[in-house]
Design a protein around this motif. Structure first.
Motif, mmCIF file in Angstrom:
data_model
loop_
_atom_site.group_PDB
_atom_site.id
_atom_site.type_symbol
_atom_site.label_atom_id
_atom_site.label_comp_id
_atom_site.label_asym_id
_atom_site.label_seq_id
_atom_site.Cartn_x
_atom_site.Cartn_y
_atom_site.Cartn_z
ATOM 1 N N TRP A 185 -0.368 -7.921 -4.001
ATOM 2 C CA TRP A 185 -1.398 -7.620 -3.197
ATOM 3 C C TRP A 185 -1.444 -8.420 -1.915
ATOM 4 C CZ3 TRP A 185 -6.195 -5.705 -6.335
ATOM 5 C CH2 TRP A 185 -6.687 -4.619 -5.344
ATOM 6 N N ALA A 188 1.418 -7.215 0.242
ATOM 7 C CA ALA A 188 0.899 -5.932 0.802
ATOM 8 C C ALA A 188 0.137 -5.968 2.074
ATOM 9 C CB ALA A 188 0.226 -5.017 -0.233
ATOM 10 N N GLN A 192 0.971 -4.513 5.915
ATOM 11 C CA GLN A 192 -0.182 -3.464 6.101
ATOM 12 C C GLN A 192 0.084 -3.206 7.483
ATOM 13 O OE1 GLN A 192 -4.009 -3.304 4.769
ATOM 14 N NE2 GLN A 192 -4.419 -5.268 5.659
ATOM 15 N N VAL A 195 3.154 -1.292 7.593
ATOM 16 C CA VAL A 195 3.346 -0.244 6.318
ATOM 17 C C VAL A 195 1.671 0.051 6.143
ATOM 18 C CG1 VAL A 195 4.124 0.362 4.269
ATOM 19 C CG2 VAL A 195 5.615 -1.001 5.678
ATOM 20 N N GLN A 197 0.349 1.955 3.840
ATOM 21 C CA GLN A 197 -0.011 2.318 2.718
ATOM 22 C C GLN A 197 0.380 1.279 1.936
ATOM 23 O OE1 GLN A 197 -1.985 4.861 1.833
ATOM 24 N NE2 GLN A 197 -1.999 5.353 4.092
ATOM 25 N N ALA A 198 0.729 0.252 2.405
ATOM 26 C CA ALA A 198 1.302 -1.162 1.428
ATOM 27 C C ALA A 198 0.329 -1.465 0.148
ATOM 28 C CB ALA A 198 1.646 -2.194 2.210
ATOM 29 N N ALA A 200 -1.765 0.228 -1.514
ATOM 30 C CA ALA A 200 -1.603 1.443 -2.387
ATOM 31 C C ALA A 200 -0.494 1.364 -3.178
ATOM 32 C CB ALA A 200 -1.915 2.743 -1.905
ATOM 33 N N TRP A 201 0.651 1.140 -2.623
ATOM 34 C CA TRP A 201 1.977 1.031 -3.044
ATOM 35 C C TRP A 201 1.953 -0.120 -3.957
ATOM 36 C CZ3 TRP A 201 5.641 4.542 -3.787
ATOM 37 C CH2 TRP A 201 5.579 5.610 -3.188
ATOM 38 N N SER A 202 1.417 -1.431 -3.398
ATOM 39 C CA SER A 202 1.326 -2.507 -4.255
ATOM 40 C C SER A 202 0.756 -2.248 -5.936
ATOM 41 C CB SER A 202 0.456 -3.825 -3.523
ATOM 42 O OG SER A 202 -0.893 -3.504 -3.722
ATOM 43 N N LEU A 204 1.064 0.285 -7.634
ATOM 44 C CA LEU A 204 2.244 0.966 -8.316
ATOM 45 C C LEU A 204 3.224 -0.009 -8.621
ATOM 46 C CD1 LEU A 204 3.839 3.264 -9.604
ATOM 47 C CD2 LEU A 204 4.595 3.680 -7.440
ATOM 48 N N VAL A 205 3.624 -0.939 -7.857
ATOM 49 C CA VAL A 205 4.878 -1.709 -8.033
ATOM 50 C C VAL A 205 4.347 -3.025 -8.982
ATOM 51 C CG1 VAL A 205 5.939 -3.636 -6.907
ATOM 52 C CG2 VAL A 205 5.519 -1.570 -5.708
ATOM 53 N N SER A 206 2.959 -3.428 -8.638
ATOM 54 C CA SER A 206 2.515 -4.562 -9.841
ATOM 55 C C SER A 206 2.400 -4.007 -11.284
ATOM 56 C CB SER A 206 1.022 -5.001 -9.529
ATOM 57 O OG SER A 206 0.410 -3.864 -9.366
#
Length: 259
Positions: A185, A188, A192, A195, A197-198, A200-202, A204-206
């Motif tokens: 987080w 991200a 941000q 990026v 949307q970083a 939100a992607w974090s 999913l990645v985590s």
């Protein structure tokens, strides 16, 4: 600084003049005076020392997460920082970064009810959801700690009879997984600007990295089984979180209606 012939902490006699620690309580003998050398030594060994400190624990958690968790559970903890301390430090970093990079909005667009800075007229449900979002932002670390027991319960249920772990041990594992989430987080929020949307992607990645960590933790248990159980655990946790937030919204709305 006290009498050098006895331990200043427990009063035990110092029998060897070369003794550096009390055998009864571990207190340094004689105790060191607090000066610049002492503060520098404490900083090096408690925070920056790569053999025993925060950086070492974070490095191992992000590179060899399953091995670090297994070592901690099995009792090899001399080089590791306690997971609760890691949670508080990384949560503070997330809050600090959100203050300067996201206007204090830790959860951003992932908050229930949407973005907090919308000026559109809101229904009672939307207004209540946003107030819950404000509360979650203001007490982010406390809210995260409150969710730990639910996440631990979800994983214990999904990994039933695997590894023979009890509930307190799952609390420790969950704490380490939460620290991973905070690290992703934080990264991200630093990205941000380029990026959007970083954050939100974090999430999913985590989540995926958390599943990988569990697969590594439970080796030699079948990887595909650990993978499915890990995904099930996260699914149960996310579902329970939505239920908790919905219950908070319902309680706040009922309280407001009763006034």
């Amino acid at each position: 600084m006290g009498d050098a012939s006895t331990c200043i902490n427990c009063g035990r006699a110092v029998v060897d003049p070369d003794q550096t620690f009390c055998p009864a309580c571990g207190q340094p003998t004689p105790p060191h005076r607090i000066d610049w050398h002492f503060l520098g030594h404490e900083l090096e060994h408690s925070v920056l020392h790569m053999d025993r400190g925060i950086l070492y624990s974070l490095k191992e958690l992000m590179l060899r997460p399953g091995h670090l968790m297994r070592s901690y559970l099995e009792g090899r903890r001399a080089k590791q920082v306690k997971p609760l301390l890691l949670i508080m430090i990384t949560a503070a970093v997330v809050v600090l970064l959100s203050k300067y990079l996201a206007g204090g909005d830790v959860l951003g667009g992932m908050m229930v009810g949407g973005s907090v800075d919308t000026a559109a007229p809101a229904t009672a449900l939307e207004a209540t959801s946003r107030s819950i979002g404000y509360w979650m932002n203001a007490y982010f670390a406390a809210f995260t700690l409150l969710l730990l027991p639910f996440e631990a319960a979800a994983f214990r249920l999904s990994f039933h009879r695997v590894g023979g772990l009890n509930y307190p041990e799952w609390l420790v594992i969950t704490a380490f997984l939460t620290v991973q989430t905070f690290v992703f987080w934080s990264i991200a929020m630093l990205l941000q600007r380029w990026v959007p949307q970083a954050p939100a992607w974090s999430v999913l990645v985590s989540t995926l990295y958390g599943v990988f960590s569990l697969v590594q933790l439970f080796r030699p248990y079948a990887r595909w089984k650990s993978l499915l159980r890990g995904l099930l655990g996260y699914g149960l946790f996310f579902a329970s979180t939505q239920v908790i937030v919905a219950m908070l919204v319902a309680v706040v709305m009922a309280t407001s209606a009763a006034r």
